[in-house]
Design a protein around this motif. Structure first.
Motif, PDB file in Angstrom:
ATOM      1  N   ALA A   1     -26.416  38.179  42.256  1.00  0.00           N
ATOM      2  CA  ALA A   1     -25.786  36.207  42.117  1.00  0.00           C
ATOM      3  C   ALA A   1     -26.225  35.676  43.195  1.00  0.00           C
ATOM      4  O   ALA A   1     -26.156  35.802  44.222  1.00  0.00           O
TER       5      ALA A   1
ATOM      6  N   LYS B   1     -20.389  29.481  32.052  1.00  0.00           N
ATOM      7  CA  LYS B   1     -19.124  29.331  31.683  1.00  0.00           C
ATOM      8  C   LYS B   1     -18.955  28.294  30.505  1.00  0.00           C
ATOM      9  O   LYS B   1     -17.955  27.585  31.311  1.00  0.00           O
TER      10      LYS B   1
ATOM     11  N   THR C   1     -23.532  32.327  29.962  1.00  0.00           N
ATOM     12  CA  THR C   1     -21.449  32.062  29.724  1.00  0.00           C
ATOM     13  C   THR C   1     -21.598  31.290  29.269  1.00  0.00           C
ATOM     14  O   THR C   1     -21.464  30.535  29.197  1.00  0.00           O
TER      15      THR C   1
ATOM     16  N   ARG D   1     -21.721  38.511  46.882  1.00  0.00           N
ATOM     17  CA  ARG D   1     -21.463  38.591  48.061  1.00  0.00           C
ATOM     18  C   ARG D   1     -21.843  39.851  49.115  1.00  0.00           C
ATOM     19  O   ARG D   1     -22.569  39.927  50.517  1.00  0.00           O
TER      20      ARG D   1
HETATM   21  O1  LIG Z   1     -18.925  35.493  34.827  1.00  0.00           O
HETATM   22  C1  LIG Z   1     -20.159  36.202  35.533  1.00  0.00           C
HETATM   23  O2  LIG Z   1     -20.975  36.175  36.134  1.00  0.00           O
HETATM   24  C2  LIG Z   1     -17.935  35.612  36.285  1.00  0.00           C
HETATM   25  C3  LIG Z   1     -17.559  36.640  35.604  1.00  0.00           C
HETATM   26  C4  LIG Z   1     -15.959  36.839  36.260  1.00  0.00           C
HETATM   27  O3  LIG Z   1     -14.991  37.522  35.082  1.00  0.00           O
HETATM   28  N1  LIG Z   1     -16.249  37.101  37.563  1.00  0.00           N
HETATM   29  C5  LIG Z   1     -16.945  36.835  38.691  1.00  0.00           C
HETATM   30  O4  LIG Z   1     -17.135  36.951  39.307  1.00  0.00           O
HETATM   31  N2  LIG Z   1     -18.369  36.574  37.916  1.00  0.00           N
HETATM   32  C6  LIG Z   1     -19.205  36.085  38.348  1.00  0.00           C
HETATM   33  O5  LIG Z   1     -20.216  37.075  40.016  1.00  0.00           O
HETATM   34  C7  LIG Z   1     -20.097  36.957  40.479  1.00  0.00           C
HETATM   35  C8  LIG Z   1     -19.070  37.606  41.670  1.00  0.00           C
HETATM   36  O6  LIG Z   1     -19.283  37.496  43.273  1.00  0.00           O
HETATM   37  P1  LIG Z   1     -19.276  38.426  44.059  1.00  0.00           P
HETATM   38  O7  LIG Z   1     -17.581  38.726  44.003  1.00  0.00           O
HETATM   39  O8  LIG Z   1     -19.151  37.598  45.730  1.00  0.00           O
HETATM   40  O9  LIG Z   1     -19.737  40.040  43.934  1.00  0.00           O
HETATM   41  C9  LIG Z   1     -20.316  35.582  40.913  1.00  0.00           C
HETATM   42  O10 LIG Z   1     -20.676  34.534  41.568  1.00  0.00           O
HETATM   43  C10 LIG Z   1     -18.812  35.340  39.854  1.00  0.00           C
HETATM   44  O11 LIG Z   1     -19.292  33.717  39.821  1.00  0.00           O
END
Ligand SMILES: O=C(O)c1cc(=O)[nH]c(=O)n1[C@@H]1O[C@H](COP(=O)(O)O)[C@@H](O)[C@H]1O
Length: 231
Positions: A14, A67, A91, A211
């Motif tokens: 991400a 989203k 998404t 992250r």
């Molecule tokens: O649709 C997504 O990617 C998403 C859905 C969800 O339920 N939870 C979620 O964390 N994400 C995305 O996944 C990524 C997780 O990031 P980290 O928490 O930094 O690993 C972010 O870009 C969120 O926007």
């Protein structure tokens, strides 16, 4: 689950960064340790869509995490407008009207639509606060069933629900799981969490990791370790 030929494709990084230049630099640092990148709002609203199209032209896989959720006509035309960017995934939120519209908008473009069931930052209390009476696992299963009925290509959920979602959607649709943390990593705002190895064992197709990679001293090494943990 649909098998991938390159194990690196299981990891989606991400790119939640402020500037395209930072994202370019991170992709260069990670090099051949990753093949698949997600562009969300932060970068998407700041030149990230054109950047995603450039990554796709270089042969990398891209995931537009926008989203979407709106009236059907707006979703359908919005998805249609994104179909030419060469992205692999897009998404939308897992509401039946929205999902059916997205499937119509993506027809013929090659873009796969993923439905976000219940955000991985939600626990039971968060879902109740948002007005949902169902337990999170039941709400995820309901939305997964509705997504399959709408002809959606894949589900975004937490790896905690992956096994039950698989039993609902069958072997051919994709399961994509954020809320992934290598053992010992900071959870941040994620609440329904698994390690990459646990997620793989639960039957996911792709993990999304932000992250733990973007904030690492050595993002390439972390990406390699995550791919190895899922091998
Ligand atoms: O649709 C997504 O990617 C998403 C859905 C969800 O339920 N939870 C979620 O964390 N994400 C995305 O996944 C990524 C997780 O990031 P980290 O928490 O930094 O690993 C972010 O870009 C969120 O926007």
């Amino acid at each position: 689950m649909p098998e991938q030929t390159d194990p690196r494709d299981r990891l989606i990084v991400a790119l939640d960064l402020a500037e395209v230049a930072q994202a370019e630099a991170l992709v260069a640092r990670i090099g051949d340790a990753a093949t698949f990148y997600k562009i969300g709002y932060r970068l998407g609203y700041n030149g990230g869509l054109a950047f995603a199209a450039r990554l796709a032209r270089r042969g990398l896989k891209t995931f537009l995490d926008l989203k979407l959720h709106d009236i059907g006509n707006t979703v359908e035309e919005g998805v249609r407008a994104l179909g030419g960017l060469g992205a692999t995934f897009l998404t939308v939120h897992a509401y039946p009207q929205t999902m059916r519209a997205a499937v119509r908008g993506a027809a013929g473009s090659g873009l796969k639509i993923l439905a976000v069931t219940v955000l991985t930052s939600y626990d039971e209390a968060d879902a109740r606060e948002a007005g949902y009476a169902l337990p999170v696992a039941d709400l995820v299963a309901l939305r997964a069933r509705q997504a399959a009925d709408a002809g959606i290509d894949g589900i975004v959920c937490s790896a905690v629900e992956a096994a039950s979602v698989r039993s609902v959607i069958g072997p051919d649709r994709l399961i994509v799981t954020p809320g992934i943390r290598p053992a010992g990593a900071d959870l941040g705002d994620q609440k329904r969490v698994m390690t990459p190895g646990q997620a793989r064992a639960a039957g996911i197709d792709h993990v999304v990791v932000g992250r733990p990679i973007t904030a690492a001293d050595d993002p390439r090494a972390v990406a390699k370790a995550i791919v190895a943990e899922m091998a």
